[in-house]
Structures are given as C-alpha cells and as structure tokens.
Design a protein around this motif. Sequence first.
Motif, mmCIF file in Angstrom:
data_model
loop_
_atom_site.group_PDB
_atom_site.id
_atom_site.type_symbol
_atom_site.label_atom_id
_atom_site.label_comp_id
_atom_site.label_asym_id
_atom_site.label_seq_id
_atom_site.Cartn_x
_atom_site.Cartn_y
_atom_site.Cartn_z
ATOM 1 N N VAL A 297 3.494 -10.181 -3.153
ATOM 2 C CA VAL A 297 3.346 -10.525 -1.742
ATOM 3 C C VAL A 297 4.584 -10.243 -0.886
ATOM 4 C CG1 VAL A 297 1.442 -12.151 -1.860
ATOM 5 C CG2 VAL A 297 3.755 -12.933 -2.405
ATOM 6 N N GLY A 298 5.552 -9.463 -1.410
ATOM 7 C CA GLY A 298 6.753 -9.107 -0.623
ATOM 8 C C GLY A 298 6.356 -8.440 0.679
ATOM 9 N N LYS A 299 6.880 -8.938 1.775
ATOM 10 C CA LYS A 299 6.386 -8.505 3.093
ATOM 11 C C LYS A 299 6.785 -7.088 3.454
ATOM 12 C CE LYS A 299 7.503 -13.003 3.823
ATOM 13 N NZ LYS A 299 8.532 -12.893 2.849
ATOM 14 N N GLN A 300 8.078 -6.831 3.519
ATOM 15 C CA GLN A 300 8.541 -5.568 4.101
ATOM 16 C C GLN A 300 8.855 -4.502 3.046
ATOM 17 O OE1 GLN A 300 8.465 -4.538 7.317
ATOM 18 N NE2 GLN A 300 7.272 -6.416 7.511
ATOM 19 N N GLN A 301 8.355 -4.718 1.846
ATOM 20 C CA GLN A 301 8.648 -3.782 0.774
ATOM 21 C C GLN A 301 8.033 -2.405 1.046
ATOM 22 O OE1 GLN A 301 7.177 -5.417 -2.835
ATOM 23 N NE2 GLN A 301 8.861 -4.523 -3.973
ATOM 24 N N SER A 302 8.823 -1.365 0.846
ATOM 25 C CA SER A 302 8.280 -0.022 1.062
ATOM 26 C C SER A 302 7.432 0.393 -0.130
ATOM 27 C CB SER A 302 9.415 0.973 1.275
ATOM 28 O OG SER A 302 10.136 1.117 0.074
ATOM 29 N N GLY A 303 6.607 1.406 0.088
ATOM 30 C CA GLY A 303 5.712 1.842 -0.974
ATOM 31 C C GLY A 303 5.250 3.256 -0.746
ATOM 32 N N ILE A 304 3.934 3.456 -0.774
ATOM 33 C CA ILE A 304 3.384 4.805 -0.653
ATOM 34 C C ILE A 304 3.695 5.388 0.727
ATOM 35 C CG2 ILE A 304 1.063 4.102 0.164
ATOM 36 C CD1 ILE A 304 1.860 6.870 -2.446
ATOM 37 N N ASP A 305 3.934 4.527 1.727
ATOM 38 C CA ASP A 305 4.283 5.034 3.067
ATOM 39 C C ASP A 305 5.534 5.907 3.017
ATOM 40 O OD1 ASP A 305 5.904 2.821 2.484
ATOM 41 O OD2 ASP A 305 5.906 2.039 4.533
ATOM 42 N N GLU A 306 6.586 5.407 2.347
ATOM 43 C CA GLU A 306 7.834 6.186 2.274
ATOM 44 C C GLU A 306 7.663 7.454 1.465
ATOM 45 O OE1 GLU A 306 11.540 4.440 1.504
ATOM 46 O OE2 GLU A 306 11.435 3.616 3.554
ATOM 47 N N VAL A 307 6.812 7.358 0.422
ATOM 48 C CA VAL A 307 6.590 8.550 -0.403
ATOM 49 C C VAL A 307 5.910 9.624 0.441
ATOM 50 C CG1 VAL A 307 5.586 9.432 -2.536
ATOM 51 C CG2 VAL A 307 6.330 7.055 -2.419
ATOM 52 N N MET A 308 4.927 9.209 1.233
ATOM 53 C CA MET A 308 4.204 10.181 2.056
ATOM 54 C C MET A 308 5.078 10.754 3.164
ATOM 55 S SD MET A 308 0.497 8.360 2.252
ATOM 56 C CE MET A 308 -0.286 9.531 3.349
ATOM 57 N N LEU B 31 0.683 -1.081 -16.520
ATOM 58 C CA LEU B 31 0.108 -0.996 -15.164
ATOM 59 C C LEU B 31 1.203 -1.054 -14.101
ATOM 60 C CD1 LEU B 31 -2.417 -0.925 -13.331
ATOM 61 C CD2 LEU B 31 -2.542 -3.413 -13.527
ATOM 62 N N ASN B 32 1.318 0.045 -13.342
ATOM 63 C CA ASN B 32 2.256 0.092 -12.221
ATOM 64 C C ASN B 32 1.506 -0.044 -10.911
ATOM 65 O OD1 ASN B 32 4.623 0.766 -13.761
ATOM 66 N ND2 ASN B 32 3.748 2.808 -13.997
ATOM 67 N N LEU B 33 2.143 -0.705 -9.959
ATOM 68 C CA LEU B 33 1.571 -0.819 -8.618
ATOM 69 C C LEU B 33 2.485 -0.095 -7.630
ATOM 70 C CD1 LEU B 33 -0.225 -2.170 -6.351
ATOM 71 C CD2 LEU B 33 1.394 -4.084 -6.432
ATOM 72 N N VAL B 34 1.884 0.657 -6.716
ATOM 73 C CA VAL B 34 2.627 1.174 -5.565
ATOM 74 C C VAL B 34 2.036 0.486 -4.348
ATOM 75 C CG1 VAL B 34 3.231 3.224 -4.226
ATOM 76 C CG2 VAL B 34 2.990 3.396 -6.715
ATOM 77 N N VAL B 35 2.857 -0.289 -3.646
ATOM 78 C CA VAL B 35 2.322 -1.052 -2.511
ATOM 79 C C VAL B 35 2.098 -0.130 -1.310
ATOM 80 C CG1 VAL B 35 3.444 -3.184 -3.290
ATOM 81 C CG2 VAL B 35 4.572 -1.738 -1.568
ATOM 82 N N ALA B 36 1.443 -0.671 -0.285
ATOM 83 C CA ALA B 36 1.122 0.133 0.897
ATOM 84 C C ALA B 36 2.370 0.432 1.724
ATOM 85 C CB ALA B 36 0.087 -0.595 1.756
ATOM 86 N N GLY B 37 3.157 -0.590 1.954
ATOM 87 C CA GLY B 37 4.354 -0.443 2.787
ATOM 88 C C GLY B 37 4.020 -0.595 4.264
ATOM 89 N N PRO B 38 4.998 -1.059 5.051
ATOM 90 C CA PRO B 38 4.724 -1.394 6.453
ATOM 91 C C PRO B 38 4.360 -0.202 7.336
ATOM 92 C CG PRO B 38 7.064 -1.604 5.948
ATOM 93 C CD PRO B 38 6.366 -1.376 4.653
ATOM 94 N N ARG B 39 4.719 1.010 6.914
ATOM 95 C CA ARG B 39 4.464 2.150 7.799
ATOM 96 C C ARG B 39 3.156 2.880 7.499
ATOM 97 N NH1 ARG B 39 10.122 4.574 6.715
ATOM 98 N NH2 ARG B 39 9.796 6.199 8.270
#
Lengths: 181, 253
Positions: free
Chosen positions: B53-64, B81-89
């Motif tokens: 539930v980390g709020k501002q954690q980056s994820g697939i947004d930065e990768v894209m 099992l790995n998770l890539v979060v959505a990310g704020p952007r």
Amino acid sequence: MSKKDENSMIGYDPLAWLHETEVEKQTFEQQVNTADAWVELDDEPDIETGENGWVETENSDSDGWVLNTEPSAEIGGENKPATAQTQSIVLNSVQNIQIVSQLHAQLLMALASGNKIDIDASAVTQIDTATLQLLVVLKQTAASQKIEVSIDFPSESFIKSAKLLGLSEVLNVEQHTCGLF
Amino acid sequence: MKARIIAVINQKGGVGKTTTSVNLTHALARMGNKITVIDFDPQSHLAVALGVVGKQQSGIDEVMLGQSLLQQQMLPVRDNLNLVVAGPRLQTLEQLNESGAHRGDLLQKALAQNLENQDFIFIDCPPSSGVLVANALFAADELLVPMTSDYLALQGLSHLMGTIKKYEMALNKKYRLRLVMSRYIPSRRISKQVLQTMNKYFPGQVLATPIRETAALAECPSFGKTIFEYRPGWRSAKDFELLAIDFLAGRVM
Ligand SMILES: Nc1ncnc2c1ncn2[C@@H]1O[C@H](COP(=O)(O)OP(=O)(O)OP(=O)(O)O)[C@@H](O)[C@H]1O
Ligand SMILES: [Mg+2]
C-alpha cells in the motif's frame, strides 16, 4: 443467425456477428472485384461524373462533391448480401488524388453492402485534401443511411492533415487511440 | 526462454480481472513458476490485494517513461512472485496529451528487456479501452479474459472482441485467447446459458474451471491476502488451483 429456443434467457445474441465474419470476408472480396469493374465502366456517358469518377453537383455542402451510391446499387445490387455486416477498408501509405477514384469505388461498395465501415488509417503517411473530403462525404452519406463509419488507428500524418483542414472533428479522429501506431 | 506475456483484459469493470490476476498468479507461483505481475490500473487494486500500500512508490510508470528498468521496479511479494506497482504517473500516461507523447508501444519496449528466468508476465489491465489497454495489447502475446455470467457481460465481450480483432489486423498478430468464467453462480439459470453461449463462440478457449462467487474471495483483498493465505483449502482456493492447472495444461471446457 441465432436460433431462439423457448427456454432461452438470452434474447438478442450480441456475439452472433462472430460467426458471420467468415462469410463476410468472401463476399467483401467479390464486392471489391465488382467495384473495380465499376471503375472501368465509369466513363459511360449516362452518369454525370467529374474527372475523379464522382458526381459533381452545384448545391452540395462539401465543395460540390457528393458520394453517389446509384452506380454501385445498379451493378453491385445483385450481389448485395442478405445480412448487414462490417466492411473493412485499409488506407494506403500515400492517399492522393491519383488513387482517390479507387478509394471512391471501394467506399461505394462498402456503403452498398455494410451497416458499418471500419477504415484503418494507421499506415497513412500522406493524405491529400481530395481524399479527406471524400471521407467527410462518406461520413455524411453513411450517417444519412444509418451506417456507422469509424476511422481506426489514424496515424500522426492523418491527424495532422485532418486538423490542418479543420476536419478532425467531423472525421472523429481525436479520440485517445490517435497516434498509437 | 522468453517469458510469456499475458494481458488480463476486459474493458468491463468488476468482472474479476484483479481477483484473477492475484490468485491465479499466486497459484502458479506456488507451483514453482516464476511470475511477475504488473498492476496496470492507476487504481492500484492489485497492489492493495497483495498487501502493498505504499503511496508514492514508482513502478511501471517510470519503466514506461524510460526512467528505470523493469527489474528495478520488481518487488518480491511472495515466493516466485514479483509485483510491479502502477506508480503515481500511470494515470497521466492514460490521459491524452497534445505533445504526442501518448504511445502504444511503451510497455512493449519496457518488457523487451531481458527478463532473466521469468516464466510468465501478467498484466492486470484497467477497465477502459484507452492508451493503457492499447499498450497492453501491443505488449501481450496472450489474452486472458475474465467474464461474468450475466447478459450484459456478453454484450461487453462482443465489444471487446471487436477491439481485439482490430488490433490483430493492425498489428498483424494473432493472440492466444483464453476466457475465464468468473464470479460464477451455478444456481442461476442465466449463468449456465451465458456459459453455453461462450462455449459456442469460443470453443476450446474457455478454461475448464469456473471461479465461483464466494464471500471469501470478496473479503480477502481487504486483508491484503490471496485466497491461499486467507482461506487455504477452501473451495475458492481449490477453484484457483484447478484454474492454474487449466492455464498451464490448456485444459478447456
Ligand atoms: N469469484 C468472486 N467471488 C466473490 N467476489 C468476487 C469474485 N471475483 C471478484 N469479486 C469481487 O468483485 C469485485 C470486482 O472484482 P475485481 O476487482 O477482481 O474485478 P476487476 O475486473 O479487476 O475490476 P476493475 O474493472 O474495477 O479493475 C471485487 O470487490 C472483488 O473482490
Ligand atoms: Mg481490477
């Protein structure tokens, strides 16, 4: 077509078109061939065509061009399939006045035989005013016949040209799918 | 070997995309498959359901956006099992912008990196048909479509198939398509008829095990647990175990 049985709780079957697409492809090819034939017949004197094979009239709202479906109705009429269907047309990389009559013929056939026309505009790198106008006329004609026209995956060039002429709204190419290809 | 890329997709909301993404991937991971699951929905429900539930954690947004590699964004959330979060952007990527920065191939590029020893990459799609879904359709080789057993779901499926066919034509590829009967209520007559209709149009493509509607599946996201942690051995856990086997072995109805 979907057969209804008495106990069915599914009335109109929204997936029925999936079983119709195979037939559709065949008929469409036949239709396109008929369309080519029409292009050759096109300088017959009894039809008042302009130099690009479309009819010129005085009081039309799009610079004098209309998409006249009469000729295709005469020639393609017998081949007209019983079921309404989606017609697909793929635009070339360069769409200009040299080949606009080809496209015109294709569109006529599509209008005569479909209830929906999908135009794939993803490959377009150059498109001229004549072609864009033809597409606008298609949209208008189709709308009056309750036929849906969608321009899919328009390329950046397509959108740029359409915007330049102030036609992107009429052609409805401003959605989010723009420029994805 | 290249990882198989599977988009869990349906533009209709609430059909069980996220529930399937969470529990099917965990089931597969428990069987020893190496999985990465991407939360491709700005709502971040997948991450929440997995307890992240980390709020501002980056994820697939930065990768894209080309600012980091996928490997750098992989969070190990369970064994295998790995998770890539959505990310704020991710949300801003979904919105149209004038500069032409909205592109369909960003995710595909992001996933083209060498993903050492991953067997499957799952993409949990948002309920829309915008830029993000276009990106998922570019990137994926396989589509997994969760479907509920009601009439409007068939209507939605018709729309989805139209979209899929357009993409197949435009991208000149053929997806491997699998459907999952989700939120299934066996006692309802309409459920069976929707299932029959699906089998009629998608013979050999509907995975053999329907996932039944249960209270436990509705409850587990709020605890950040998969069904195997929340109610191990219960019937929903069994449904997903069987579904994982269906998925691996291509068992269909
Ligand atoms: N088999 C099931 N039994 C009970 N509840 C379920 C089941 N599958 C999904 N749900 C519940 O239904 C709701 C929607 O499910 P889910 O979030 O998986 O759908 P979704 O397709 O990902 O939705 P969205 O389109 O919003 O992303 C959630 O509250 C979920 O817990
Ligand atoms: Mg979801």
